[in-house]
Design a protein around this motif. Structure first.
Motif, mmCIF file in Angstrom:
data_model
loop_
_atom_site.group_PDB
_atom_site.id
_atom_site.type_symbol
_atom_site.label_atom_id
_atom_site.label_comp_id
_atom_site.label_asym_id
_atom_site.label_seq_id
_atom_site.Cartn_x
_atom_site.Cartn_y
_atom_site.Cartn_z
ATOM 1 N N VAL A 1 -13.548 1.997 10.522
ATOM 2 C CA VAL A 1 -12.037 1.062 10.298
ATOM 3 C C VAL A 1 -11.777 1.671 10.108
ATOM 4 N N TRP A 2 -10.432 1.101 10.336
ATOM 5 C CA TRP A 2 -8.492 1.630 10.888
ATOM 6 C C TRP A 2 -8.043 0.987 9.708
ATOM 7 N N ALA A 3 -7.706 2.428 8.849
ATOM 8 C CA ALA A 3 -6.691 2.092 7.241
ATOM 9 C C ALA A 3 -6.066 3.205 7.638
ATOM 10 N N SER A 4 -5.291 3.473 6.109
ATOM 11 C CA SER A 4 -4.221 3.998 5.928
ATOM 12 C C SER A 4 -5.164 4.979 5.385
ATOM 13 N N ALA A 5 -4.622 6.410 5.556
ATOM 14 C CA ALA A 5 -5.502 7.442 4.475
ATOM 15 C C ALA A 5 -5.497 7.422 3.316
ATOM 16 N N ASP A 6 -4.306 7.243 2.954
ATOM 17 C CA ASP A 6 -3.901 6.521 2.003
ATOM 18 C C ASP A 6 -4.093 5.418 1.365
ATOM 19 N N LEU A 7 -5.644 4.952 0.858
ATOM 20 C CA LEU A 7 -6.025 4.072 0.667
ATOM 21 C C LEU A 7 -5.560 3.221 -0.678
ATOM 22 N N HIS A 8 -5.414 1.999 -0.950
ATOM 23 C CA HIS A 8 -4.832 0.899 -2.029
ATOM 24 C C HIS A 8 -5.818 0.314 -2.171
ATOM 25 N N VAL A 9 -6.655 0.771 -2.913
ATOM 26 C CA VAL A 9 -8.072 -0.090 -3.937
ATOM 27 C C VAL A 9 -8.006 -0.619 -5.226
ATOM 28 N N PHE A 10 -8.868 -1.862 -4.453
ATOM 29 C CA PHE A 10 -8.387 -2.818 -6.018
ATOM 30 C C PHE A 10 -10.291 -2.217 -7.165
ATOM 31 N N ASN A 11 -9.545 -2.974 -7.894
ATOM 32 C CA ASN A 11 -10.485 -2.148 -8.911
ATOM 33 C C ASN A 11 -10.829 -4.147 -9.595
ATOM 34 N N CYS A 12 -11.862 -4.796 -9.529
ATOM 35 C CA CYS A 12 -11.600 -6.459 -9.624
ATOM 36 C C CYS A 12 -12.625 -6.115 -11.367
ATOM 37 N N ASN A 13 -12.408 -7.459 -11.940
ATOM 38 C CA ASN A 13 -12.792 -7.287 -13.008
ATOM 39 C C ASN A 13 -13.623 -8.860 -12.972
ATOM 40 N N CYS A 14 -13.960 -9.476 -11.986
ATOM 41 C CA CYS A 14 -15.020 -10.595 -12.303
ATOM 42 C C CYS A 14 -16.208 -10.357 -12.228
ATOM 43 N N SER A 15 -16.650 -10.974 -12.487
ATOM 44 C CA SER A 15 -18.086 -11.480 -12.580
ATOM 45 C C SER A 15 -19.187 -9.909 -11.983
ATOM 46 N N ILE A 16 -18.934 -10.531 -10.220
ATOM 47 C CA ILE A 16 -19.989 -9.417 -9.664
ATOM 48 C C ILE A 16 -19.587 -8.221 -9.174
ATOM 49 N N CYS A 17 -18.071 -8.542 -9.363
ATOM 50 C CA CYS A 17 -17.442 -6.545 -8.763
ATOM 51 C C CYS A 17 -17.791 -5.717 -9.813
ATOM 52 N N THR A 18 -17.575 -6.623 -11.465
ATOM 53 C CA THR A 18 -18.133 -5.911 -12.959
ATOM 54 C C THR A 18 -19.425 -5.770 -12.506
ATOM 55 N N LYS A 19 -20.618 -5.947 -12.005
ATOM 56 C CA LYS A 19 -22.245 -6.184 -12.315
ATOM 57 C C LYS A 19 -22.033 -4.225 -11.153
ATOM 58 N N LYS A 20 -21.470 -4.701 -9.845
ATOM 59 C CA LYS A 20 -21.640 -4.118 -8.878
ATOM 60 C C LYS A 20 -20.820 -2.549 -9.075
ATOM 61 N N GLN A 21 -19.809 -2.992 -9.785
ATOM 62 C CA GLN A 21 -18.684 -1.674 -9.442
ATOM 63 C C GLN A 21 -17.806 -1.793 -8.636
#
Length: 173
Positions: free
Chosen positions: A59-79
């Motif tokens: 994947v081509w992306a910045s070396a400085d990443l903007h990461v989302f931490n989501c608290n929806c039901s599945i993102c919470t379960k999977k971290q």
């Protein structure tokens, strides 16, 4: 005369041939290197995959990443923490046959994961169905400089995405 699909490089022909020889590249490999350098200016090629190695991607992306931490039901379960890229900047290198997909609710998000080890190293997010959400913890070492994490209220998904200023544009080239 050049054959079908060949390009006359004029005065640059010598430089092109020397470049290919010096780096031991085929014409296609040299062209890919040049196109990547031009199209992905300012971006880094990250590689990564699942735990068992059956799934690999770049994947081509910045070396400085903007990461989302989501608290929806599945993102919470999977971290699930992820950054978003356009589909054009993602390439599955191996393991398409080893991926399976889980969907729920609207079925727009495609939660893909390895059939062998169960790791989700990337997925298609509901917010950006034209892109990919990449798990930064599944990237190989050495290409990430910094990670900035932004919490997103996935429990109120529609409101959060509607009010977010940039999330929908993150999958645009």
């Amino acid at each position: 005369p050049p054959g079908p699909g060949a390009i006359d490089l004029g005065a640059q022909s010598g430089r092109w041939a020397a470049f290919q020889e010096r780096h031991r590249l085929s014409c296609e490999e040299a062209a890919r290197l040049l196109l990547d350098a031009y199209e992905y200016r300012g971006l880094v090629k990250h590689t990564g995959g699942c735990h068992c190695g059956a799934v690999r991607f770049e994947v081509w992306a910045s070396a400085d990443l903007h990461v989302f931490n989501c608290n929806c039901s599945i993102c919470t379960k999977k971290q699930n923490r992820h950054f978003i890229v356009p589909a054009s900047r993602f390439k599955l290198l191996k393991g398409a046959d080893n991926l399976t997909t889980y969907t729920f609710n609207t079925h727009r998000a495609q939660h893909t994961f390895c059939k062998t080890c169960g790791v989700q190293s990337f997925y298609t997010p509901r917010s950006n169905p034209d892109g990919y959400g990449i798990a930064p913890h599944c990237l190989d070492d050495g290409t990430v400089q910094t990670i900035i994490t932004e919490d997103i209220n996935g429990k109120e998904w529609e409101k959060a995405v509607r009010e977010h200023k940039t999330i929908r544009d993150m999958s645009k080239p």
